[in-house]
Design a protein around this motif. Sequence first.
Motif, mmCIF file in Angstrom:
data_model
loop_
_atom_site.group_PDB
_atom_site.id
_atom_site.type_symbol
_atom_site.label_atom_id
_atom_site.label_comp_id
_atom_site.label_asym_id
_atom_site.label_seq_id
_atom_site.Cartn_x
_atom_site.Cartn_y
_atom_site.Cartn_z
ATOM 1 N N GLY A 265 0.820 -1.206 0.000
ATOM 2 C CA GLY A 265 0.000 0.000 0.000
ATOM 3 C C GLY A 265 0.851 1.251 0.000
ATOM 4 N N ALA A 266 1.964 1.217 0.749
ATOM 5 C CA ALA A 266 2.851 2.380 0.784
ATOM 6 C C ALA A 266 3.469 2.638 -0.575
ATOM 7 N N GLY A 276 -3.902 6.738 1.737
ATOM 8 C CA GLY A 276 -3.582 6.180 3.050
ATOM 9 C C GLY A 276 -4.687 5.288 3.584
ATOM 10 N N GLY A 277 -5.929 5.652 3.304
ATOM 11 C CA GLY A 277 -7.061 4.829 3.739
ATOM 12 C C GLY A 277 -7.053 3.467 3.076
ATOM 13 N N ILE A 278 -6.740 3.470 1.765
ATOM 14 C CA ILE A 278 -6.664 2.180 1.056
ATOM 15 C C ILE A 278 -5.563 1.317 1.649
ATOM 16 N N MET A 279 -4.441 1.897 1.977
ATOM 17 C CA MET A 279 -3.334 1.137 2.541
ATOM 18 C C MET A 279 -3.737 0.468 3.861
ATOM 19 N N ILE A 280 -4.358 1.226 4.767
ATOM 20 C CA ILE A 280 -4.763 0.674 6.065
ATOM 21 C C ILE A 280 -5.905 -0.331 5.890
ATOM 22 N N GLY A 281 -6.902 0.030 5.060
ATOM 23 C CA GLY A 281 -8.056 -0.851 4.845
ATOM 24 C C GLY A 281 -7.649 -2.175 4.224
#
Length: 586
Positions: A265-266, A276-281
């Motif tokens: 994601g990063a 950033g939301g996609i990375m955490i989700g």
Amino acid sequence: MSAQGQIPRNDANDPVRLAIAASRPLVVSAFLFSAVMSILALTTSFYMLQVYDRVLSSRSNETLILLTVIAAVALAVFAVLDSLRSRLLARIGMRVADRLSAQVLRAMIATSSQNSGHTMRSGLRDVETIRGFLGSPGFGALLDAPFIVVYFVVLFLLSPWFVLVVLVGGALLVGIALLNQRLTNPTLTRAIQLGARAQTFADDGLRNADVLEGMGMSQIFTERWRKSWLESLAMGTEAADRDSRLSSTSRGVRLAIQVLLLGTGALLLLDFQATGGIMIGASIIGARALAPIETLVSTWKTIIAVRLARERIAKLLAQSPKRDEGMRLPSPSGRLQVNGLAYTLPGTRRMVLSGIAFDLLPGESLGIVGPSAAGKSTLVRLLVGAWPCTSGAVRLDGADIYAWPRGELSRHIGYLPQDVELFAGSVRENIARLDEGEPDAVVRAAQRAGAHEMILGLPKDYNTEIGDYGHNLSGGQSQRIGIARALYGDPRYIVLDEPNSNLDGLGEQALLETLNQLKRDGVTVIVVAHRPSILQTVDKMLVLKANGAMETFGPRAEVMAKYAARPAPKPQANVVTLSPGSGMPS
């Protein structure tokens, strides 16, 4: 059946599968709950995604409040469904156990009646193992597994790279699970079998505690049990060590997958292909997708135990003696016909009885004698229909007694086995054959058995608790209550196997009076006895040879006359001899 004597798991007649199929509506409901819960489990991921991408960028309190309310409602619904599903799975387990337990116990009784093999004693424990698994998180993980595809779809929409990471990680977890099975399955299976054998051995010791204490065998017995128990523990520890290493590896792989998802994601974030939301989700969704696999890996020991229990239950039900019970028949008069009866021990070629044939009219009595191990107790089990004949038949009023519906036959037949077994409960319940019984009928049976006065002398007369295995009574008291049980309900056909073996002089005199009363009532009676005094009232006698063949059958006077002409044989232990000139067995 497989080469190992096990029932194939894909057998259409698999009793466990049929029991679960009978609860299909509940299973379908639990499956639908899992589907909805799989969608609601995405709440945390989408909440994080929206907070990172919308709330933080817009700095909108209203949006944060709305998202929080929606997430709270979704999580509340998830919690309710999770609770409902857990309760539903518990009830599925109970319904499956209820459907299996009665037929398993009946099969255990039928099998133990002919074969006391240890492998058939664990049936109810196996049912409990299956019940526990169906209500456990392990079965819930199986229901969740198909919905992994939902998480893959969401991950693909976020980025195909996330799907690739989860697929590679999932393949590693599946590989670890298969390796776990390959390395631990044989050892764990052996450990479970050894543990069951040690438990059975301990049960045998508790049942024969008097022998162990009386003969000073307790220490040796304990050491032998301990050796078997330690062997099962060693095997179990070896399997647990292997499972622990692989389970820890599995958890490490799952954490590594989360790191890789965050790293992927990063990279996408740096390349402006994600937020950033996609990375955490994606990290949360990926972990959720792999959770069922990790749960199954961690519960692998339980899954193996369930598989073994399922195979044992299928084997027990497939191999237990079957009765082809016919329709309800009229009450018998007591006419008995035995035609060419023979019996061979199951699984062997050893002939225990052969060529037995005789007839009894209603109201006639028969005495059976013969040397020890001649098959007398086996014969009476065949005469009451407890065991099936290998060849020939025992007919009561013309009907095969083994095929007679047992619930109906129990009202017309009485039986006292050689080893009198009473059940935990009151004297009244034991005489009434585990029913409450009408007081008048219970007292009448006790009076006919000459046991009424003895019972009145007990602490609570007919309400006296017998205790496990009848430990609160003496051998003579147990035998007299057993005779009363055989007489309960005024049966027309009664078989008594050594009814005077534990009786004193008064008890034997009462038994003689009972037999005389049964003759006056026109009841067909068969008596096996080693002590000859009890046979003076019988009409006919049957003499067995040591090899189980019939030597003589006929009226008592003729049999006595035949043996009176022979020299008196040398007395042997537990042998009823027919001495010349005595006019009766000696």
